[in-house]
Enzyme design. Structure first.
Site, PDB file in Angstrom:
ATOM      1  N   ASP A 295       1.210  -1.228  -0.093  1.00 52.15           N
ATOM      2  CA  ASP A 295      -0.001  -0.008  -0.020  1.00 52.15           C
ATOM      3  C   ASP A 295       0.605   1.351   0.021  1.00 52.15           C
ATOM      4  O   ASP A 295       1.709   1.395   0.669  1.00 52.15           O
ATOM      5  CB  ASP A 295      -1.275   0.100   0.955  1.00 52.15           C
ATOM      6  N   HIS A 296       0.688   1.521  -1.709  1.00 54.35           N
ATOM      7  CA  HIS A 296       2.031   2.924  -1.546  1.00 54.35           C
ATOM      8  C   HIS A 296       1.805   3.629  -0.366  1.00 54.35           C
ATOM      9  O   HIS A 296       2.730   4.819   0.477  1.00 54.35           O
ATOM     10  CB  HIS A 296       2.300   3.111  -3.472  1.00 54.35           C
TER      11      HIS A 296
ATOM     12  N   HIS B  83      -5.924   2.120   1.582  1.00 53.59           N
ATOM     13  CA  HIS B  83      -5.364   2.730   1.861  1.00 53.59           C
ATOM     14  C   HIS B  83      -5.937   3.706   3.429  1.00 53.59           C
ATOM     15  O   HIS B  83      -5.246   4.277   4.551  1.00 53.59           O
ATOM     16  CB  HIS B  83      -5.376   4.193   1.164  1.00 53.59           C
TER      17      HIS B  83
END
Length: 512
Positions: A197-198, A260
């Site tokens: 999950d960047h 996110h």
């Protein structure tokens, strides 16, 4: 000096390099590879965080030679790098780039891969460590994992490690997420699986734990005694940008909220971990998700708002309606905006509403976590002197200009004790003299050293999906009913304002 002493010294000075390894990138000719992965790898080299025994093997369906692939990447890195490219450093990377054309679903491609990897391993001394990065559409996740297992490429022998990295979406509902987890775990252990999950690689997100637990002035007021509400916003000024085919099957809830935003929520709300270790922190995050009050059908109708952007203007640029985007159905009921009110039913957060909102084609690109404190219970100042005063707030800015902002009341200069709101602002780029990283550098490096702290565990992933399942089910039942349009360039449908206004609150005013 022994190797153990050397490693201890590197860790103590923060100078440890990643493990020797080959990064095998499936989807090497794609957008993610050129925009994020190669710029991040270059930045790791600049930071002396890549092992000298390092190589990259690109795998994709395009027919190309090693030389033509290197030339392609060399041209693209100049466009997408976050810093100026130094020729000698790029040449070091280029000499370690290899390419293998192949079909992601064909067994013969994996036989070729199994034949090629030992040769690259011997040439670059990567000690049998392979990282398989799936920069592909999600429909290939299971087939690639299954074929890697069949080819024996996920089996760990001796001290050599094998890891698989996948990007979101991790399924499109609870059933598909559980099926994907089962498929991955059939060929690898959970410790070998890194779900990226960047957002969790961004500096401010990583700093939430440090900010909360390393500063004694904040944690004592981080509870329902002092906090009135929490607002988490992830706003995008762009539309779907040619990704209509993917987005029309996903929507804002699947694309942003259950991954996110739920991760940001957990980091904000979790209890102090027993130790600074991956599973200790991930256990605390799961506790938060387990404590989220489940949505009933009526809760979805009352406390969740979905919208879809119509034609409008963003920053002086005309934006077509979502339904006019390429690859989007003309009668699409996919949401491009979601606002939710949620509660965490535990002792720390009982009664504190968490308001989440995310959307596309909004006025600004900005992501933040805003902690809104309660008004002081008593003030000795007369009402007329504190007319401009509002409750204090603490804002963790994730993008742009990553940093932390504290907003509080202070006396205006002059004879009368009039109050106004002032701010204390910390910005990473201004304070440390350099821009924060994109996030992929941190996540790639953590994959190389085997640290899963910033990655999503299977049980937590499935729990997040279970939270939004009632929302998905209710929307499917409603079809297009209660899908509210909003002009591109506005902050979503009016119903989102009503959601928070009926509680006597309002959304924070945001600017780019």
């Amino acid at each position: 000096m022994s190797s153990v002493e050397t490693l201890a010294q590197q860790v103590a000075t923060g100078a440890r390099t990643g493990d020797p390894c080959i990064v095998v990138v499936f989807g090497a000719a794609g957008d993610l590879t050129k925009r994020k992965l190669f710029p991040a790898i270059y930045n790791l080299l600049r930071g002396d965080l890549l092992s000298a025994n390092f190589a990259i093997l690109g795998v994709d369906r395009e027919e190309a030679t090693v030389e033509s692939f290197r030339n392609k990447i060399a041209a693209e890195i100049k466009q997408f790098a976050t810093v100026e490219i130094e020729p000698d450093k790029w040449d070091w990377i280029a000499q370690r780039i290899h390419y293998l054309p192949g079909d992601f679903t064909a067994p013969e491609s994996y036989k070729a891969l199994a034949d090629r990897l030992p040769k690259i391993d011997e040439k670059h001394g990567t000690q049998g460590n392979f990282m398989f990065y799936l920069a592909t559409p999600p429909r290939f996740f299971s087939p690639i994992a299954r074929q890697l297992g069949t080819a024996g490429l996920t089996r760990e022998d001796g001290n050599a490690w094998r890891r698989i990295v996948i990007e979101k979406p991790f399924g499109r509902d609870l059933a598909s997420a559980a099926a994907l987890n089962q498929e991955l775990q059939s060929v690898m252990s959970e410790t070998q699986i890194f779900r990226i999950d960047h957002y969790l690689g961004k500096e401010t997100v990583q700093n939430i734990i440090v900010f909360r637990f390393a500063n004694g002035i904040f944690e004592p007021v981080w509870n329902n005694t002092w906090i009135d509400n929490v607002q988490i916003t992830v706003a995008e000024s762009v539309g779907v940008e040619g990704r209509g085919g993917y987005y029309d099957r996903a929507g804002a809830l699947r694309d942003m909220v259950q991954n996110h935003m739920f991760q940001l929520l957990a980091l904000t709300a979790m209890e102090p971990p027993a130790r600074f270790a991956a599973d200790a922190i991930r256990d605390r995050k799961k506790e938060v998700h387990l404590s989220i009050r489940p949505f009933t059908r009526q809760d979805v109708l009352d406390n969740v708002v979905r919208g879809q952007y119509a034609a409008g203007t963003v920053a002086g640029r005309s934006v077509a309606a979502y339904r006019a985007e390429p690859s989007v159905a003309a009668d699409s009921v996919t949401e491009t905006f979601v606002a939710l009110k949620m509660f965490i039913d535990n002792q720390r957060w009982s009664g504190v509403p968490f308001y989440l909102r995310t959307g596309k084609a909004l006025p600004a690109r900005v992501s933040e976590i805003a902690i809104q404190f309660k008004q002081s219970p008593y003030s000795v100042l007369p009402e007329e002197y504190r007319a401009n005063a509002r409750p204090s707030s603490l804002v963790l800015r994730i993008q742009p200009d990553e940093g932390i902002f504290l907003h509080f009341a202070a006396k205006e200069p002059g004879v009368l004790p009039k109050l106004d709101m002032v701010g204390m602002d910390f910005c990473y780029s201004r304070y440390f003299g350099k821009e924060a990283s994109s996030g992929y550098e941190t996540l790639l490096y953590d994959c190389m050293i085997g640290d899963p702290m910033l990655f999503t565990r299977a049980d937590n992933l499935e729990k997040c999906w279970s939270i939004v399942e009632p929302v998905i089910g209710t929307w499917e039942e409603l079809k297009g009913e209660r899908l509210y349009p909003y002009p591109a360039g506005t902050w979503g449908p009016d119903k989102a304002d009503e959601l928070i206004r009926r509680d006597g609150r309002q959304w924070r005013r945001l600017t780019a």
